[in-house]
Design an enzyme around this catalytic site. Structure first.
Site, PDB file in Angstrom:
ATOM      1  N   LYS A  67       0.451  -1.144   0.192  1.00  0.00           N
ATOM      2  CA  LYS A  67      -0.004  -0.400  -0.496  1.00  0.00           C
ATOM      3  C   LYS A  67       0.900   1.291  -0.044  1.00  0.00           C
ATOM      4  O   LYS A  67       1.727   0.854   0.391  1.00  0.00           O
ATOM      5  CB  LYS A  67      -0.802   0.445   1.643  1.00  0.00           C
ATOM      6  CG  LYS A  67      -1.502   0.897   1.598  1.00  0.00           C
ATOM      7  CD  LYS A  67      -3.537   1.077   1.123  1.00  0.00           C
ATOM      8  CE  LYS A  67      -4.165   2.643   1.289  1.00  0.00           C
ATOM      9  NZ  LYS A  67      -3.910   2.908  -0.554  1.00  0.00           N
ATOM     10  N   LYS A  91       5.760   2.498   8.350  1.00  0.00           N
ATOM     11  CA  LYS A  91       4.689   2.931   8.320  1.00  0.00           C
ATOM     12  C   LYS A  91       3.399   2.200   8.945  1.00  0.00           C
ATOM     13  O   LYS A  91       2.961   2.519   9.795  1.00  0.00           O
ATOM     14  CB  LYS A  91       4.393   4.011   7.955  1.00  0.00           C
ATOM     15  CG  LYS A  91       5.040   4.946   7.448  1.00  0.00           C
ATOM     16  CD  LYS A  91       4.286   6.880   6.830  1.00  0.00           C
ATOM     17  CE  LYS A  91       4.729   7.528   6.745  1.00  0.00           C
ATOM     18  NZ  LYS A  91       4.655   8.544   5.807  1.00  0.00           N
ATOM     19  N   LYS A 103       4.555   2.046  -3.181  1.00  0.00           N
ATOM     20  CA  LYS A 103       4.951   3.280  -3.742  1.00  0.00           C
ATOM     21  C   LYS A 103       4.966   3.841  -5.239  1.00  0.00           C
ATOM     22  O   LYS A 103       5.611   2.459  -5.632  1.00  0.00           O
ATOM     23  CB  LYS A 103       6.150   4.221  -2.853  1.00  0.00           C
ATOM     24  CG  LYS A 103       5.780   5.404  -3.303  1.00  0.00           C
ATOM     25  CD  LYS A 103       4.800   6.273  -2.050  1.00  0.00           C
ATOM     26  CE  LYS A 103       4.891   7.738  -2.082  1.00  0.00           C
ATOM     27  NZ  LYS A 103       3.942   7.325  -0.147  1.00  0.00           N
ATOM     28  N   THR A 187      -3.586  12.822   8.450  1.00  0.00           N
ATOM     29  CA  THR A 187      -2.413  13.756   8.943  1.00  0.00           C
ATOM     30  C   THR A 187      -1.590  14.357   9.758  1.00  0.00           C
ATOM     31  O   THR A 187      -1.418  14.692  11.133  1.00  0.00           O
ATOM     32  CB  THR A 187      -1.892  14.005   7.423  1.00  0.00           C
ATOM     33  OG1 THR A 187      -1.418  12.677   5.601  1.00  0.00           O
ATOM     34  CG2 THR A 187      -0.217  14.046   7.639  1.00  0.00           C
ATOM     35  N   ASN A 218      -1.610  21.513   3.372  1.00  0.00           N
ATOM     36  CA  ASN A 218      -2.787  20.670   4.003  1.00  0.00           C
ATOM     37  C   ASN A 218      -1.726  20.145   5.525  1.00  0.00           C
ATOM     38  O   ASN A 218      -3.231  20.202   6.608  1.00  0.00           O
ATOM     39  CB  ASN A 218      -2.552  19.056   3.187  1.00  0.00           C
ATOM     40  CG  ASN A 218      -3.139  17.713   3.650  1.00  0.00           C
ATOM     41  OD1 ASN A 218      -3.072  17.854   4.410  1.00  0.00           O
ATOM     42  ND2 ASN A 218      -4.497  18.189   2.837  1.00  0.00           N
ATOM     43  N   SER A 345      -6.368   5.487   5.072  1.00  0.00           N
ATOM     44  CA  SER A 345      -6.614   4.728   3.440  1.00  0.00           C
ATOM     45  C   SER A 345      -6.689   3.569   4.080  1.00  0.00           C
ATOM     46  O   SER A 345      -7.796   2.510   3.361  1.00  0.00           O
ATOM     47  CB  SER A 345      -5.101   5.040   3.512  1.00  0.00           C
ATOM     48  OG  SER A 345      -5.751   6.334   2.657  1.00  0.00           O
TER      49      SER A 345
HETATM   50  P1  NAD Z   1       1.524  20.660   0.223  1.00  0.00           P
HETATM   51  O1  NAD Z   1       1.946  21.227  -0.951  1.00  0.00           O
HETATM   52  O2  NAD Z   1       0.062  21.079   1.117  1.00  0.00           O
HETATM   53  O3  NAD Z   1       2.442  21.751   1.548  1.00  0.00           O
HETATM   54  C1  NAD Z   1       3.238  22.156   1.429  1.00  0.00           C
HETATM   55  C2  NAD Z   1       3.851  23.733   2.212  1.00  0.00           C
HETATM   56  O4  NAD Z   1       5.343  23.489   2.416  1.00  0.00           O
HETATM   57  C3  NAD Z   1       3.560  24.662   1.767  1.00  0.00           C
HETATM   58  O5  NAD Z   1       2.451  25.804   2.461  1.00  0.00           O
HETATM   59  C4  NAD Z   1       4.583  25.115   1.120  1.00  0.00           C
HETATM   60  O6  NAD Z   1       4.282  26.665   0.610  1.00  0.00           O
HETATM   61  C5  NAD Z   1       5.185  25.004   2.213  1.00  0.00           C
HETATM   62  N1  NAD Z   1       6.453  24.998   1.205  1.00  0.00           N
HETATM   63  C6  NAD Z   1       7.293  24.605  -0.231  1.00  0.00           C
HETATM   64  N2  NAD Z   1       8.531  25.068   0.042  1.00  0.00           N
HETATM   65  C7  NAD Z   1       9.027  25.013   1.090  1.00  0.00           C
HETATM   66  C8  NAD Z   1      10.096  25.595   1.505  1.00  0.00           C
HETATM   67  N3  NAD Z   1      11.208  25.479   0.918  1.00  0.00           N
HETATM   68  N4  NAD Z   1      10.321  26.550   2.674  1.00  0.00           N
HETATM   69  C9  NAD Z   1       9.283  26.538   3.502  1.00  0.00           C
HETATM   70  N5  NAD Z   1       8.268  26.094   3.439  1.00  0.00           N
HETATM   71  C10 NAD Z   1       8.088  25.543   1.893  1.00  0.00           C
HETATM   72  O7  NAD Z   1       1.940  19.341   0.948  1.00  0.00           O
HETATM   73  P2  NAD Z   1       1.434  18.528   2.666  1.00  0.00           P
HETATM   74  O8  NAD Z   1       0.569  18.233   2.186  1.00  0.00           O
HETATM   75  O9  NAD Z   1       1.231  19.563   3.181  1.00  0.00           O
HETATM   76  O10 NAD Z   1       2.461  18.325   2.920  1.00  0.00           O
HETATM   77  C11 NAD Z   1       4.152  18.717   3.556  1.00  0.00           C
HETATM   78  C12 NAD Z   1       5.095  17.744   4.209  1.00  0.00           C
HETATM   79  O11 NAD Z   1       4.157  16.423   5.086  1.00  0.00           O
HETATM   80  C13 NAD Z   1       5.455  17.102   2.817  1.00  0.00           C
HETATM   81  O12 NAD Z   1       6.952  16.406   3.678  1.00  0.00           O
HETATM   82  C14 NAD Z   1       4.645  15.625   2.798  1.00  0.00           C
HETATM   83  O13 NAD Z   1       5.305  14.452   2.388  1.00  0.00           O
HETATM   84  C15 NAD Z   1       4.152  15.097   5.182  1.00  0.00           C
HETATM   85  N6  NAD Z   1       3.612  14.524   4.317  1.00  0.00           N
HETATM   86  C16 NAD Z   1       1.630  14.486   4.222  1.00  0.00           C
HETATM   87  C17 NAD Z   1       0.870  14.444   4.297  1.00  0.00           C
HETATM   88  C18 NAD Z   1      -0.104  14.361   3.460  1.00  0.00           C
HETATM   89  O14 NAD Z   1      -1.560  13.977   4.061  1.00  0.00           O
HETATM   90  N7  NAD Z   1      -0.952  15.287   3.852  1.00  0.00           N
HETATM   91  C19 NAD Z   1       0.984  12.883   4.831  1.00  0.00           C
HETATM   92  C20 NAD Z   1       2.722  12.111   5.354  1.00  0.00           C
HETATM   93  C21 NAD Z   1       3.333  12.904   5.322  1.00  0.00           C
END
Ligand code: NAD
Length: 411
Positions: A67, A91, A103, A187, A218, A345
């Site tokens: 998954k 995880k 993945k 998350t 997010n 999920s």
């Molecule tokens: P997203 O695209 O919704 O938001 C990313 C945020 O980071 C935005 O506010 C963007 O402006 C900011 N950002 C981008 N580049 C940056 C930089 N250089 N410095 C500072 N801020 C910066 O992404 P997300 O879904 O919130 O994911 C964020 C992190 O969490 C990622 O590493 C992702 O892999 C991890 N993650 C997210 C989820 C999920 O369900 N959303 C699950 C597991 C892990």
């Protein structure tokens, strides 16, 4: 700095050694069992045909079907997809889900593609990988730059190929197509629960805590809201443009209302600081929730927080983890802190299989139990083996794949 695959392998090696497994087990688990590369021809809007490259990696299916998400990004590459599939095994092991890790990814830039092109690419990818995926084989989900609409197209394509409706083929779907309540916030909910657990271990109180969150998308946006609503003081937030810091606390509702769809809000202010400066500001809890490699040997000794919770994937380098350890900063590792998404999920897949759907309240309760139990197991493991939370998380995470591979007689 080691790349993602090499650093993941090196921690898995240490974790398996600590658990008493032979080197054969490491040889099995250091790479995915299966990875395919596919070439996907897509008719573009201007009439030309473009060939895209995609991957699907299945790390280990001894525990159950694999998954993990599918990302659409120009920098997707084979090693990254492999490493991320191993992370998914970890995880799922941590949260005790009946899955191994998978993945996928496609090298593309969805920001420069039309809706129609994205739909044709999504459907082409499913046709290309359909032989090795399915509700009881390997279940995809959203990841970077993929969303519920893309999941809907992929689910529809798979259902057409198999000639029966297959909601359990993929998770992260729109609610009307069998998506789960609570998936969007899962998350951030998981991160919130980890913060609550870490705070109680440190004998602190959430209402007195000052929190800095890097990233306002997010994960970071919902987290800021949950923290603010819980009465904590969110003193700093940031996005790709810059950062805001106020020792009296920021008005998170105000900022969320003004944020754009890319998670950017700091461009509306003149009193901003840099992301680098933000990480070194006074706070009790620091949550990197943006991109990888943010806490390095250069700044690890300057961090003021006593708790770091990694909502992003890989925000702290291996070398910086050692510095934080020495300074007795409690680090909640990414594979635990961001496991809320895969957990919900799993709930979505279970609901699809049983055809009976739970309320958001039920999902939240079930998620809380999974994350609290996972945190506790990892914390106990770290105390018992006198290792940091990251190594403890790898030990707990890899154990199920190792045990299942052993019982199946593979090693
Ligand atoms: P997203 O695209 O919704 O938001 C990313 C945020 O980071 C935005 O506010 C963007 O402006 C900011 N950002 C981008 N580049 C940056 C930089 N250089 N410095 C500072 N801020 C910066 O992404 P997300 O879904 O919130 O994911 C964020 C992190 O969490 C990622 O590493 C992702 O892999 C991890 N993650 C997210 C989820 C999920 O369900 N959303 C699950 C597991 C892990």
């Amino acid at each position: 700095m080691m790349d993602l695959l090499r650093s993941t392998q090196s921690i898995i090696k240490s974790a398996l050694q600590k658990l008493g497994y032979s080197n054969d087990m490491y040889e099995l688990l250091k790479e995915p069992l299966r990875i395919i590369t596919v070439r996907i021809p897509v008719r573009m809007d201007d009439g030309t045909v473009k060939i895209f490259t995609g991957y699907r990696s299945q790390h280990n299916d001894a525990v159950g079907p694999t998954k993990g998400g599918v990302r659409f990004h120009p920098e997707v590459n084979e090693d990254e997809v492999k490493a991320l599939s191993i992370w998914m095994s970890l995880k799922c092991g941590i949260t005790d889900l009946p899955y191994g890790g998978g993945k996928g990814g496609i090298i593309c830039d969805p920001r420069n593609m039309s809706f129609g092109e994205l739909e044709r690419l999504s459907r082409g990818y499913v046709r290309a990988i359909s032989q090795i995926v399915g509700p009881t084989k390997d279940i995809p989900a959203p990841d970077v730059y993929t969303n519920s609409q893309i999941m809907a197209w992929m689910m529809d394509e798979y259902s057409r190929l198999r000639e029966f409706d297959s909601p359990g083929f993929i998770t992260g779907k729109p609610i009307v197509l069998g998506g789960s309540q609570g998936r969007e916030t899962a998350t951030a909910r998981g991160v919130t629960i980890c913060i609550e657990e870490a705070i109680s271990k440190k004998g602190m109180n959430l209402k007195d805590a000052r929190i800095i969150i890097q990233g306002f998308g997010n994960a970071g946006g919902f987290l800021a809201k949950f923290m603010y609503d819980a009465g904590a003081k969110v003193v700093g937030i940031s996005d790709a443009h810059g950062a805001l810091y106020d020792s009296d606390g920021l008005d998170i509702n105000y900022l969320l209302e003004r944020r754009d769809s890319f998670g950017t809000v700091t461009n509306l202010f003149t009193n901003i600081i840099s992301n680098k400066e933000l990480l070194e500001k006074e706070c009790d809890i620091l949550v990197p929730a943006a991109i990888s490699n943010q806490i390095t040997v250069e700044n690890a000794h300057l961090i003021k927080a006593s708790i770091v919770v990694e909502a992003a994937n890989g925000p702290t380098t291996i070398e910086a983890t050692k510095v934080l350890d020495k300074r007795e900063i409690l680090l909640v590792p990414d594979i635990l802190a961001s496991a809320g998404g895969v957990t919900v999920s799993y709930f979505e897949w279970v609901q699809n299989n049983q055809g009976y759907y739970w309320s958001e309240d039920e999902i939240d309760k079930k998620l809380r139990k999974v994350i609290v139990d996972s945190f506790d197991t990892i914390y106990q493991t770290s105390q018992k083996h006198k290792v940091n939370m990251r190594l403890a998380a790898y030990m707990v995470g890899i154990r199920k794949s190792a045990e299942a591979s052993h019982f199946r007689g593979w090693i």
